[in-house]
Write an enzyme that holds these catalytic residues in place. Sequence first.
Site, mmCIF file in Angstrom:
data_model
loop_
_atom_site.group_PDB
_atom_site.id
_atom_site.type_symbol
_atom_site.label_atom_id
_atom_site.label_comp_id
_atom_site.label_asym_id
_atom_site.label_seq_id
_atom_site.Cartn_x
_atom_site.Cartn_y
_atom_site.Cartn_z
ATOM 1 N N TYR A 133 -31.034 72.280 -21.755
ATOM 2 C CA TYR A 133 -32.146 72.604 -20.849
ATOM 3 C C TYR A 133 -33.476 72.638 -21.611
ATOM 4 O O TYR A 133 -33.548 73.163 -22.725
ATOM 5 C CB TYR A 133 -31.935 73.973 -20.178
ATOM 6 C CG TYR A 133 -33.230 74.471 -19.574
ATOM 7 C CD1 TYR A 133 -33.704 73.928 -18.387
ATOM 8 C CD2 TYR A 133 -34.036 75.394 -20.247
ATOM 9 C CE1 TYR A 133 -34.932 74.309 -17.863
ATOM 10 C CE2 TYR A 133 -35.269 75.787 -19.720
ATOM 11 C CZ TYR A 133 -35.699 75.240 -18.534
ATOM 12 O OH TYR A 133 -36.925 75.600 -18.028
ATOM 13 N N GLU B 149 -35.650 85.038 -21.695
ATOM 14 C CA GLU B 149 -35.617 84.856 -20.233
ATOM 15 C C GLU B 149 -34.237 84.479 -19.722
ATOM 16 O O GLU B 149 -33.493 83.764 -20.387
ATOM 17 C CB GLU B 149 -36.617 83.738 -19.905
ATOM 18 C CG GLU B 149 -36.713 83.439 -18.445
ATOM 19 C CD GLU B 149 -37.570 82.217 -18.178
ATOM 20 O OE1 GLU B 149 -38.351 81.795 -19.069
ATOM 21 O OE2 GLU B 149 -37.442 81.672 -17.071
ATOM 22 N N HIS C 177 -45.069 75.391 -23.237
ATOM 23 C CA HIS C 177 -43.734 75.031 -23.748
ATOM 24 C C HIS C 177 -43.798 74.126 -24.983
ATOM 25 O O HIS C 177 -44.528 73.135 -24.990
ATOM 26 C CB HIS C 177 -42.947 74.261 -22.691
ATOM 27 C CG HIS C 177 -42.693 75.041 -21.439
ATOM 28 N ND1 HIS C 177 -42.025 74.519 -20.372
ATOM 29 C CD2 HIS C 177 -43.002 76.318 -21.094
ATOM 30 C CE1 HIS C 177 -41.945 75.436 -19.409
ATOM 31 N NE2 HIS C 177 -42.539 76.529 -19.825
ATOM 32 N N ARG D 202 -40.172 87.914 -13.064
ATOM 33 C CA ARG D 202 -40.565 86.512 -13.235
ATOM 34 C C ARG D 202 -40.305 85.686 -11.992
ATOM 35 O O ARG D 202 -39.883 84.533 -12.074
ATOM 36 C CB ARG D 202 -39.693 85.951 -14.368
ATOM 37 C CG ARG D 202 -40.489 85.449 -15.510
ATOM 38 C CD ARG D 202 -39.645 84.822 -16.527
ATOM 39 N NE ARG D 202 -39.638 83.374 -16.429
ATOM 40 C CZ ARG D 202 -40.709 82.623 -16.425
ATOM 41 N NH1 ARG D 202 -41.908 83.145 -16.464
ATOM 42 N NH2 ARG D 202 -40.585 81.309 -16.350
ATOM 43 N N ASP E 161 -43.116 72.639 -11.187
ATOM 44 C CA ASP E 161 -42.715 72.594 -9.780
ATOM 45 C C ASP E 161 -43.253 73.787 -8.991
ATOM 46 O O ASP E 161 -42.788 74.073 -7.890
ATOM 47 C CB ASP E 161 -41.197 72.427 -9.622
ATOM 48 C CG ASP E 161 -40.371 73.412 -10.405
ATOM 49 O OD1 ASP E 161 -40.334 73.318 -11.644
ATOM 50 O OD2 ASP E 161 -39.763 74.292 -9.773
ATOM 51 N N HIS F 82 -43.321 82.985 -12.441
ATOM 52 C CA HIS F 82 -42.819 81.654 -12.800
ATOM 53 C C HIS F 82 -43.934 80.612 -12.609
ATOM 54 O O HIS F 82 -44.530 80.533 -11.531
ATOM 55 C CB HIS F 82 -41.647 81.342 -11.861
ATOM 56 C CG HIS F 82 -40.788 80.208 -12.279
ATOM 57 N ND1 HIS F 82 -40.292 79.281 -11.382
ATOM 58 C CD2 HIS F 82 -40.306 79.853 -13.479
ATOM 59 C CE1 HIS F 82 -39.540 78.414 -12.018
ATOM 60 N NE2 HIS F 82 -39.516 78.729 -13.298
ATOM 61 N N ARG G 239 -43.278 79.088 -25.609
ATOM 62 C CA ARG G 239 -41.840 79.104 -25.319
ATOM 63 C C ARG G 239 -41.180 77.982 -26.109
ATOM 64 O O ARG G 239 -41.645 76.833 -26.067
ATOM 65 C CB ARG G 239 -41.584 78.882 -23.823
ATOM 66 C CG ARG G 239 -40.123 79.091 -23.462
ATOM 67 C CD ARG G 239 -39.798 78.621 -22.057
ATOM 68 N NE ARG G 239 -39.507 77.200 -22.006
ATOM 69 C CZ ARG G 239 -38.956 76.571 -20.966
ATOM 70 N NH1 ARG G 239 -38.661 77.248 -19.877
ATOM 71 N NH2 ARG G 239 -38.720 75.274 -20.994
ATOM 72 N N ASP H 211 -35.937 80.645 -23.161
ATOM 73 C CA ASP H 211 -35.289 80.690 -21.842
ATOM 74 C C ASP H 211 -33.823 80.285 -21.993
ATOM 75 O O ASP H 211 -33.520 79.118 -22.282
ATOM 76 C CB ASP H 211 -36.026 79.708 -20.907
ATOM 77 C CG ASP H 211 -35.601 79.835 -19.461
ATOM 78 O OD1 ASP H 211 -34.618 80.549 -19.180
ATOM 79 O OD2 ASP H 211 -36.261 79.208 -18.600
ATOM 80 N N GLU I 158 -46.872 82.004 -17.300
ATOM 81 C CA GLU I 158 -46.387 80.692 -17.743
ATOM 82 C C GLU I 158 -47.330 79.630 -17.182
ATOM 83 O O GLU I 158 -47.691 79.663 -16.003
ATOM 84 C CB GLU I 158 -44.970 80.449 -17.211
ATOM 85 C CG GLU I 158 -44.391 79.103 -17.629
ATOM 86 C CD GLU I 158 -43.003 78.846 -17.039
ATOM 87 O OE1 GLU I 158 -42.239 78.105 -17.658
ATOM 88 O OE2 GLU I 158 -42.692 79.391 -15.955
ATOM 89 N N HIS J 262 -31.839 80.315 -19.514
ATOM 90 C CA HIS J 262 -31.644 79.539 -18.289
ATOM 91 C C HIS J 262 -30.220 79.676 -17.771
ATOM 92 O O HIS J 262 -29.625 78.713 -17.317
ATOM 93 C CB HIS J 262 -31.989 78.061 -18.550
ATOM 94 C CG HIS J 262 -32.654 77.382 -17.393
ATOM 95 N ND1 HIS J 262 -31.977 76.565 -16.528
ATOM 96 C CD2 HIS J 262 -33.935 77.391 -16.963
ATOM 97 C CE1 HIS J 262 -32.829 76.097 -15.617
ATOM 98 N NE2 HIS J 262 -34.010 76.602 -15.856
ATOM 99 N N GLU K 8 -36.768 84.109 -11.761
ATOM 100 C CA GLU K 8 -37.227 82.903 -11.071
ATOM 101 C C GLU K 8 -36.274 82.454 -9.968
ATOM 102 O O GLU K 8 -36.680 81.749 -9.042
ATOM 103 C CB GLU K 8 -37.477 81.754 -12.065
ATOM 104 C CG GLU K 8 -36.228 81.192 -12.691
ATOM 105 C CD GLU K 8 -36.519 80.144 -13.759
ATOM 106 O OE1 GLU K 8 -37.341 80.426 -14.641
ATOM 107 O OE2 GLU K 8 -35.934 79.055 -13.696
ATOM 108 N N TRP L 297 -27.097 74.821 -13.861
ATOM 109 C CA TRP L 297 -28.007 73.875 -14.481
ATOM 110 C C TRP L 297 -28.876 74.531 -15.540
ATOM 111 O O TRP L 297 -29.336 73.958 -16.472
ATOM 112 C CB TRP L 297 -28.913 73.250 -13.407
ATOM 113 C CG TRP L 297 -29.470 71.964 -13.872
ATOM 114 C CD1 TRP L 297 -28.851 70.749 -13.870
ATOM 115 C CD2 TRP L 297 -30.759 71.760 -14.425
ATOM 116 N NE1 TRP L 297 -29.683 69.806 -14.382
ATOM 117 C CE2 TRP L 297 -30.868 70.398 -14.735
ATOM 118 C CE3 TRP L 297 -31.842 72.595 -14.694
ATOM 119 C CZ2 TRP L 297 -32.010 69.848 -15.299
ATOM 120 C CZ3 TRP L 297 -32.971 72.059 -15.253
ATOM 121 C CH2 TRP L 297 -33.050 70.690 -15.547
#
Length: 432
Positions: free
Chosen positions: A184, A262, A148, A309, A342, A338, A173, A236, A365, A238, A288, A432
Site C-alpha cells: 500500500y 495510522e 507523502h 481521522r 480522493d 483524511h 508520511r 499508515d 493530510e 492501512h 478514515e 486493501w
Amino acid sequence: MTESHDAVQPFVPAAWEPSGGMPALRITDVKVILTAPDNIRLVVVKVLTSEPGLYGVGCASYTTRPAAVKSAIEEYLRPLLLGRDPNDIEDIWQVGHISGYWRTGPILMNALSGIDMALWDIKGKRAGMPVYQLLGGKVRRAAPVYSHASGRDPQEVEEQAIALMEQGYRYVRCQVDVPGNATYGVDEEEGPRQPYPPHLRARQGTWDTAAYARAVPRLFDHLRSRLGEEVGLLHDIHERLPPILAIGLAKELERFHLFFLEDPFAPEDNGYFPFLRQQTSTPIAMGELYVNQAEYVPLIKDRLIDFIRCHISAIGGITPARKLAAYCEFFGVRTAWHGPGDVSPVGHAANLALDLSCSNFGIQEWFRFGEAAREVFPGTPEVRDGMLWSNERPGLGVDIDEALAARYPLPEHPLNGAFPEVRQPDGTVIRW
Ligand code: KDG
Ligand code: MG
C-alpha cells in the site's frame, strides 16, 4: 379556551407548511458532477438556489463507488430537497439522514455530505464570510500539513522526504515497498489514464504480513538516522496486519517517536484498541473508514486514540464533523481529517475550515493536486511554509469549472473504480 400542548404547532419548514407558502430563498436544483482531473474519481455536488448566481458546492467523493453516490443524490436527496430553504442546514441534514429509515453507510453519508457542504458554502457566501468564520473564527493562522514520501527502499523514501522538507514540509508520511508484494501507498511509474492514481496504486498481487512488519522498523531506523529527530514522521498500516502484529509493530516503532501511526486495525477490530493502549505510547490515528458514530464515539470516550481521522464526506459532511471535533476536544483527541487525492479540493476546503476553527486540531493530510485539478477547481487552497492557508473567499472558497470538469471524465475501467484484489500467498483475499 385554555391553551394545551395540542394547540402548539410543531415546527415544519415553510416549504412543507400547507398554508405557509414558499420560503424567500429556495433550493431550485441539485446537480452531481463526476470528474477525474488528476485521474482520481471525484464526486462534486452543486446546490442551486432561487437567488440568481447563488449556489454552493460540496464534496461527495466515494472514489470506489461514484455512480452509487450519484444515484443516491439524484434519485433520493434531490426530490427531498427541492423547494426547501437552504438556510436550514441542520434540519436538512437530519431529514436527509433519517428519510431512508436505514441510514449511514459510505454511499448515503457521502451523498448527504455533498448537500451539506454546499449549504455551508451558500451560507458563507450569503454572509460574505469564509466558512471558518461561521464555525467560530480562526484559532490559528494556517493549518500545518503532512505530505507523502514513498520508495522502493529506505534510501528512496529518504530522498523523497528530503525533497518535501526542502519545500517547507515539517511532517512526512513514509511508506516503503515490500519487494515482491502488493504494498500500500508506494508509487509506481506515473502515466496518463492509469486505472489507479499513483498515490494509492498497488499491484494486484500478494501480501506477506511478516515481511511488511519487518520492513517498517528498518525504514524508520534508517530515516531517523538520516533525517534527525526534528521532522514529524508518520506511517499508515492501512489495516494490513493481523491485530497482534500491529500491536507488536506499534511497540517496536515507539523508539522512533512517530507523530502518529495510522489505522493499526480495521474498523471491525475496534475491540483491539484497549490492548494496544496498554502496550505502547505510540500516538494512534484512526478513522478514515468510519461512517457511523457508533464506530468512533466509544474510542474517543475511552481515550483509545490520539487523532480522529475521518473522511469528512464519508461521515456526512461539515455538520457531523464539527460536532465530532467538539466531542473530541473534551477528551483530548486531536483532529487529522483524511486528505488524500480522493477528497476533492472542495472537500479539502471543508477540512481547512475545521482545521482553522478547532482548537483541538492536530494536523492536516495534504494531497499535492496537479495543474488540471487546480484549473477545474479554482480557489483550491495553497500550501506555503508547510501550512495550508485559506484563500479568504466567502463560503468554502473553491468553485468548480463545469466545462473544464467535463474534459476529465472518470477513467474507463472494468471495475469502475473498485480496488484491485490483494491476496495472501495461499490465495485468501485480504483488506486493501
Ligand atoms: O481511496 C483510498 C484512499 O483514500 C486511502 O487509501 C488513502 O489511506 C489513505 C490515506 O491515509 O491517505
Ligand atoms: Mg490512511
